[in-house]
Write a protein that holds these residues in place. Structure first.
Motif, PDB file in Angstrom:
ATOM      1  N   HIS A 360       0.846  -1.188   0.000  1.00  0.00           N
ATOM      2  CA  HIS A 360       0.000   0.000   0.000  1.00  0.00           C
ATOM      3  C   HIS A 360       0.880   1.236   0.000  1.00  0.00           C
ATOM      4  CE1 HIS A 360      -3.334   2.702   0.740  1.00  0.00           C
ATOM      5  NE2 HIS A 360      -2.613   3.268   1.694  1.00  0.00           N
ATOM      6  N   GLN A 361       0.657   2.128  -0.958  1.00  0.00           N
ATOM      7  CA  GLN A 361       1.421   3.368  -1.060  1.00  0.00           C
ATOM      8  C   GLN A 361       0.486   4.547  -0.872  1.00  0.00           C
ATOM      9  OE1 GLN A 361       3.609   3.782  -4.693  1.00  0.00           O
ATOM     10  NE2 GLN A 361       4.416   5.779  -4.188  1.00  0.00           N
ATOM     11  N   ASP A 362       0.929   5.540  -0.125  1.00  0.00           N
ATOM     12  CA  ASP A 362       0.114   6.740   0.082  1.00  0.00           C
ATOM     13  C   ASP A 362      -0.313   7.330  -1.252  1.00  0.00           C
ATOM     14  OD1 ASP A 362       0.340   6.503   2.792  1.00  0.00           O
ATOM     15  OD2 ASP A 362       1.901   8.024   3.019  1.00  0.00           O
ATOM     16  N   GLY A 363      -1.594   7.683  -1.345  1.00  0.00           N
ATOM     17  CA  GLY A 363      -2.117   8.272  -2.568  1.00  0.00           C
ATOM     18  C   GLY A 363      -2.807   7.278  -3.475  1.00  0.00           C
ATOM     19  N   ASP A 366      -5.458   0.852  -3.907  1.00  0.00           N
ATOM     20  CA  ASP A 366      -5.149  -0.573  -3.928  1.00  0.00           C
ATOM     21  C   ASP A 366      -3.668  -0.788  -3.695  1.00  0.00           C
ATOM     22  OD1 ASP A 366      -7.788  -1.902  -5.155  1.00  0.00           O
ATOM     23  OD2 ASP A 366      -7.380  -0.066  -6.284  1.00  0.00           O
ATOM     24  N   ASP A 367      -3.309  -2.028  -3.324  1.00  0.00           N
ATOM     25  CA  ASP A 367      -1.895  -2.372  -3.296  1.00  0.00           C
ATOM     26  C   ASP A 367      -1.317  -2.188  -4.689  1.00  0.00           C
ATOM     27  OD1 ASP A 367      -2.046  -2.978  -0.659  1.00  0.00           O
ATOM     28  OD2 ASP A 367      -1.851  -5.142  -0.881  1.00  0.00           O
ATOM     29  N   VAL A 368      -0.080  -1.726  -4.747  1.00  0.00           N
ATOM     30  CA  VAL A 368       0.570  -1.433  -6.021  1.00  0.00           C
ATOM     31  C   VAL A 368       1.891  -2.193  -6.089  1.00  0.00           C
ATOM     32  CG1 VAL A 368       1.610   0.394  -7.439  1.00  0.00           C
ATOM     33  CG2 VAL A 368      -0.476   0.854  -6.142  1.00  0.00           C
ATOM     34  N   VAL A 369       2.206  -2.763  -7.253  1.00  0.00           N
ATOM     35  CA  VAL A 369       3.512  -3.354  -7.472  1.00  0.00           C
ATOM     36  C   VAL A 369       4.299  -2.419  -8.380  1.00  0.00           C
ATOM     37  CG1 VAL A 369       2.770  -4.759  -9.458  1.00  0.00           C
ATOM     38  CG2 VAL A 369       4.785  -5.438  -8.120  1.00  0.00           C
ATOM     39  N   MET A 370       5.551  -2.174  -8.027  1.00  0.00           N
ATOM     40  CA  MET A 370       6.359  -1.215  -8.774  1.00  0.00           C
ATOM     41  C   MET A 370       7.762  -1.755  -9.007  1.00  0.00           C
ATOM     42  SD  MET A 370       5.536   2.573  -7.266  1.00  0.00           S
ATOM     43  CE  MET A 370       3.926   3.338  -7.459  1.00  0.00           C
ATOM     44  N   ALA A 371       8.278  -1.517 -10.204  1.00  0.00           N
ATOM     45  CA  ALA A 371       9.683  -1.765 -10.511  1.00  0.00           C
ATOM     46  C   ALA A 371      10.284  -0.457 -10.990  1.00  0.00           C
ATOM     47  CB  ALA A 371       9.826  -2.831 -11.591  1.00  0.00           C
ATOM     48  N   SER A 372      11.359  -0.047 -10.349  1.00  0.00           N
ATOM     49  CA  SER A 372      12.000   1.204 -10.746  1.00  0.00           C
ATOM     50  C   SER A 372      13.462   1.173 -10.331  1.00  0.00           C
ATOM     51  CB  SER A 372      11.289   2.409 -10.117  1.00  0.00           C
ATOM     52  OG  SER A 372      11.905   3.610 -10.542  1.00  0.00           O
ATOM     53  N   GLY A 373      14.266   0.540 -11.146  1.00  0.00           N
ATOM     54  CA  GLY A 373      15.706   0.531 -10.887  1.00  0.00           C
ATOM     55  C   GLY A 373      16.356   1.734 -11.511  1.00  0.00           C
ATOM     56  N   SER A 374      15.891   2.919 -11.125  1.00  0.00           N
ATOM     57  CA  SER A 374      16.304   4.160 -11.779  1.00  0.00           C
ATOM     58  C   SER A 374      17.335   4.900 -10.938  1.00  0.00           C
ATOM     59  CB  SER A 374      15.087   5.053 -12.022  1.00  0.00           C
ATOM     60  OG  SER A 374      14.414   5.313 -10.806  1.00  0.00           O
ATOM     61  N   PHE A 375      18.070   5.794 -11.585  1.00  0.00           N
ATOM     62  CA  PHE A 375      19.059   6.615 -10.897  1.00  0.00           C
ATOM     63  C   PHE A 375      18.405   7.733 -10.091  1.00  0.00           C
ATOM     64  CE2 PHE A 375      21.376   4.680 -14.434  1.00  0.00           C
ATOM     65  CZ  PHE A 375      22.501   4.196 -13.788  1.00  0.00           C
ATOM     66  N   THR A 376      17.219   8.168 -10.539  1.00  0.00           N
ATOM     67  CA  THR A 376      16.444   9.172  -9.821  1.00  0.00           C
ATOM     68  C   THR A 376      15.123   8.554  -9.403  1.00  0.00           C
ATOM     69  OG1 THR A 376      17.432  11.025 -11.029  1.00  0.00           O
ATOM     70  CG2 THR A 376      15.291  11.422  -9.993  1.00  0.00           C
ATOM     71  N   GLU A 377      14.797   8.631  -8.136  1.00  0.00           N
ATOM     72  CA  GLU A 377      13.579   8.013  -7.626  1.00  0.00           C
ATOM     73  C   GLU A 377      12.351   8.583  -8.321  1.00  0.00           C
ATOM     74  OE1 GLU A 377      11.208   7.399  -3.368  1.00  0.00           O
ATOM     75  OE2 GLU A 377      13.191   8.332  -3.407  1.00  0.00           O
ATOM     76  N   SER A 385       7.979   0.167 -14.261  1.00  0.00           N
ATOM     77  CA  SER A 385       6.637  -0.390 -14.454  1.00  0.00           C
ATOM     78  C   SER A 385       5.917  -0.414 -13.128  1.00  0.00           C
ATOM     79  CB  SER A 385       6.707  -1.798 -15.058  1.00  0.00           C
ATOM     80  OG  SER A 385       7.286  -2.704 -14.147  1.00  0.00           O
ATOM     81  N   ASP A 386       4.622  -0.277 -13.181  1.00  0.00           N
ATOM     82  CA  ASP A 386       3.817  -0.310 -11.969  1.00  0.00           C
ATOM     83  C   ASP A 386       2.371  -0.570 -12.332  1.00  0.00           C
ATOM     84  OD1 ASP A 386       2.373   2.619 -11.945  1.00  0.00           O
ATOM     85  OD2 ASP A 386       4.409   2.756 -12.737  1.00  0.00           O
ATOM     86  N   GLY A 387       1.605  -0.917 -11.334  1.00  0.00           N
ATOM     87  CA  GLY A 387       0.187  -1.151 -11.559  1.00  0.00           C
ATOM     88  C   GLY A 387      -0.497  -1.583 -10.285  1.00  0.00           C
ATOM     89  N   PRO A 388      -1.787  -1.260 -10.156  1.00  0.00           N
ATOM     90  CA  PRO A 388      -2.544  -1.664  -8.969  1.00  0.00           C
ATOM     91  C   PRO A 388      -2.944  -3.136  -9.059  1.00  0.00           C
ATOM     92  CG  PRO A 388      -3.973  -0.469 -10.466  1.00  0.00           C
ATOM     93  CD  PRO A 388      -2.599  -0.460 -11.086  1.00  0.00           C
ATOM     94  N   LEU A 389      -2.944  -3.812  -7.936  1.00  0.00           N
ATOM     95  CA  LEU A 389      -3.347  -5.222  -7.894  1.00  0.00           C
ATOM     96  C   LEU A 389      -4.867  -5.298  -7.863  1.00  0.00           C
ATOM     97  CD1 LEU A 389      -1.544  -7.864  -7.751  1.00  0.00           C
ATOM     98  CD2 LEU A 389      -0.366  -5.681  -7.549  1.00  0.00           C
ATOM     99  N   ARG A 390      -5.449  -5.068  -9.027  1.00  0.00           N
ATOM    100  CA  ARG A 390      -6.891  -5.165  -9.205  1.00  0.00           C
ATOM    101  C   ARG A 390      -7.152  -5.534 -10.659  1.00  0.00           C
ATOM    102  NH1 ARG A 390      -7.332   1.241  -8.360  1.00  0.00           N
ATOM    103  NH2 ARG A 390      -7.056   1.968 -10.498  1.00  0.00           N
TER     104      ARG A 390
END
Length: 422
Positions: A360-363, A366-377, A385-390
């Motif tokens: 669960h992320q503020d804002g 639904d629960d969200v799965v996120m991938a972000s291996g980035s240099f800047t958050e 990639s990201d998306g809500p678990l629904r």
């Protein structure tokens, strides 16, 4: 000696990659031409405004007389064909820039209206439709209305014309990208139609465009056709993966002045705001933005074509018009969605050893799965990639600083999701 990055892939997947390369070659050439056009425009603006080393010197404290800041804002205003711009590291996100822009134009008793359906989760929090944090529009007596989109994802103009008869509506918003909706992002061709419609029905309202993910994705922008103000992020398209934070607003001069007063204080307005060590990155990021956005779009075209070869539902399709850097892939169930997202993380330059876990992320509701291996958050111009678990378990993939990285990561994501452990 010849080398092949596909050497260790399953033979079937190798063949699919070769097939996709041939199929999308013409489309990638079209993107290269678009990049050349946009790059020429940006280069001419740097020459017109005589950008020099002295413009990269940062200010501190109040930020008075920051020539470099004023010049980059003039360049943004020129690019978007507006009276002024607010390009600031003080914006923590594009959501904050959107909030500042909307609050600066709305007063208690006014109504904010979304033509393009319900806005995405974080903006719902700003409006007061979700969450319980203080300071939202509802708390300030600002009302909200929207018109649901038609089943095909298009604007319901017949209903919108009726809804716009409400004279308390003072600002009409268009959301260019899709957020977590299942509709397609709106191309400039469709946005031009929306702008024309609003001006005919309610010429007295202000038109605001949430332009996130859209800059440099086409050769035109909403402000070319009468949008009064738009917002975007500096650590998405416009910053090219170089800028570490901030966002921007571009629009009519008096409206940007009002937004400056909202961001800072009345009186000082946009005349205050130190740039610290950000200016060099902001200038270089904007100069690189046409190229980097083009690389991201090419990566998403490859993603669409390869995932479609695997039998997945994708939007947009590889040969559809593009208006942002977002690609959606629908999995229909949670396990392959999470596995694909994890594989993107595993083939990222940062934190490749991490397994994304839905949370669960503020804002977000639904629960969200996120991938972000980035240099800047949060830099979604970098591959993420990201998306809500629904249902329908749709993954939103975006960005890529280089087409090569996108191609490698997405191919291995397909491999890990559909070829391994079988």
């Amino acid at each position: 000696m010849t080398f092949s990055w596909t050497e260790d892939l399953p033979q079937d997947l190798k063949e699919k990659v070769v097939k996709v390369d041939k199929k999308i070659a013409g489309r990638l050439n079209e993107i290269d031409e678009q990049v050349l056009y946009n790059q020429q425009r940006v280069l001419e603006l740097f020459r017109k405004h005589r950008v020099g080393e002295e413009d990269l010197v940062p200010s501190t404290g109040y930020g008075y007389d920051d020539m470099g800041r004023d010049k980059i804002e003039a360049i943004y205003a020129d690019y978007f064909k507006t009276g002024d711009a607010l390009v600031r590291p003080q914006f923590s996100s594009a959501t904050q820039a959107i909030s500042v822009g909307l609050f600066s134009m709305l007063r208690p008793g006014d109504t904010l209206y979304y033509l393009t359906g319900m806005p995405y989760d974080t903006i719902q929090e700003v409006i007061g439709l979700a969450g319980d944090k203080p300071g939202n529009m509802k708390e300030w007596g600002i009302n909200f209305k929207h018109t649901d989109l038609l089943e095909n994802g298009e604007v319901d103009y017949e209903q919108a014309e009726k809804d716009l008869q409400d004279k308390s509506i003072k600002v009409v918003t268009i959301q260019r990208s899709l957020g977590y909706a299942v509709r397609a992002s709106f191309t400039m061709e469709k946005i031009k139609k929306m702008l024309k419609f609003i001006k005919e029905v309610r010429p007295d309202v202000k038109i605001f465009v949430d332009n996130c993910y859209g800059e440099f994705s086409e050769t035109e922008e909403p402000t070319f056709y009468g949008a009064d103000m738009l917002a975007g992020s500096l650590f998405k398209n416009a910053g090219a993966g170089i800028v570490k934070g901030g966002a921007f607003l571009a629009g009519k001069k008096e409206l940007i002045e009002g937004a400056g007063s909202r961001l800072n204080v009345p009186g000082a307005g946009k005349g205050e705001g130190a740039t610290w060590g950000y200016l060099r990155d902001i200038y270089q990021g904007f100069f690189m933005a046409p190229h980097t956005t083009g690389e991201a779009i090419k990566g998403m075209i490859f993603t669409a074509a390869l995932c479609e070869e695997m039998g997945m539902k994708v939007a947009p399709k590889w040969d559809d018009p593009r208006t942002d850097i977002v690609q959606t892939v629908t999995f229909g169930e949670p396990d392959p969605m999470v596995k694909f997202c994890a594989a993107i993380q595993h083939y990222s330059p940062m934190n490749s050893f991490v397994d994304p876990i839905p949370y669960h992320q503020d804002g977000y509701e639904d629960d969200v799965v996120m991938a972000s291996g980035s240099f800047t958050e949060g830099s979604t111009i970098e591959l993420s990639s990201d998306g809500p678990l629904r249902a329908p378990y749709r993954l939103y993939i975006q960005g890529g600083l280089s087409y090569a990285h996108d191609k490698i990561a997405i191919t291995h994501a397909v491999e890990e999701t559909f070829y391994k452990n079988k």
